[in-house]
Design a protein around this motif. Sequence first.
Motif: not given
Length: 337
Positions: A40-60
């Motif tokens: 696959g390929i990367s695509i445009m990040m449309e409607k990406v939430a602002e960083a402030a809307e996300l909690p602090t941590g990480f996903i795997v």
Amino acid sequence: MIRKRTVFVAILGLLLVAVAIAGYMRWQLKQGRLTPPPAGISIMMEKVAEAAELPTGFIVWSSNRFGNHDILKMDLPGRKITRLTTNPYTEYFPRISPDGRYIVFSRSQKPWVSQRNMELWDVILLDLKTGKERELAKNANTPTWSIDGKKVYFQRNVMNLAEIDIETGKERILFTSGNGDVKKNAALTTPGFNAYSNKMAVTLRYGQRMAAIVDMYGKLREISDGCQLTWSKDGSYLYYVGYGGKMKNAFYLYDPKTGKSTKWLDIPGEFSHEYFPKLSNNEKYLVFGASKGGKDGHEHDSADYEIFLWQVGAPAESAVRLTFHTGNDNWPDVYLF
């Protein structure tokens, strides 16, 4: 007489061919794809939430964007992606330890193995701080952590639920198909053990098909015909993938006391074929994958699933899309600080 015999032999031959074809199709279904899916390929990040809307941590999660399925990490809220593994073999089902220090995951025994094939896997422990790996168990799959982080539970040789002590390496079998109500040829798919109730949440496949709670004597309580059944931390409820959503699927909550299921989440939009639900360590957020569904949008290790994060209790439309790639992304987990 000769003509009748010839017709009989011809019909018998066709029946044998049909049986052989059906057997091959069942075998191929268990094996899954015989070759890796496109990266696959990367695509445009449309409607990406602002960083402030996300909690602090990480996903795997597992992704094939580098050519084969590796384990990736995304820091939150910054969304920086790090490749945790570069092994040429297939890796999936990462699960974060209760203290956030380690992950366990499944690694194939040859370069490409479909997730439909539950046999050819080993369980690996990865130290996120040092990057060092350790093989915990061979012929093992879909690992999960004990509440205290001292043990890992996993599927052993398809038909067993096993437990291993992280420090000592001592292993024991907790349950084997063929006990009680569970049929001998039933595969224990993504089994999860709850120490409070001493019961297993499991999706049964092959010889039996259902999502169920099973005690260690084999007494079975069927929950649904769905899959990916997972315990809450205290064992007071479970969540799973069931039918009835916009694109066939939705997430449900199940109360073991009442025996009732309640629809929990079904997101709107073009990605609404949901799978791989996993609550965060504090159980305030749910991370999951969703595809566009349809003919090519279901297969867990090849369809274009994107990773989403949802604050539990918020409107379904508030779920935030985290990945933007046409390859396959699956089985996420999330840890929040």
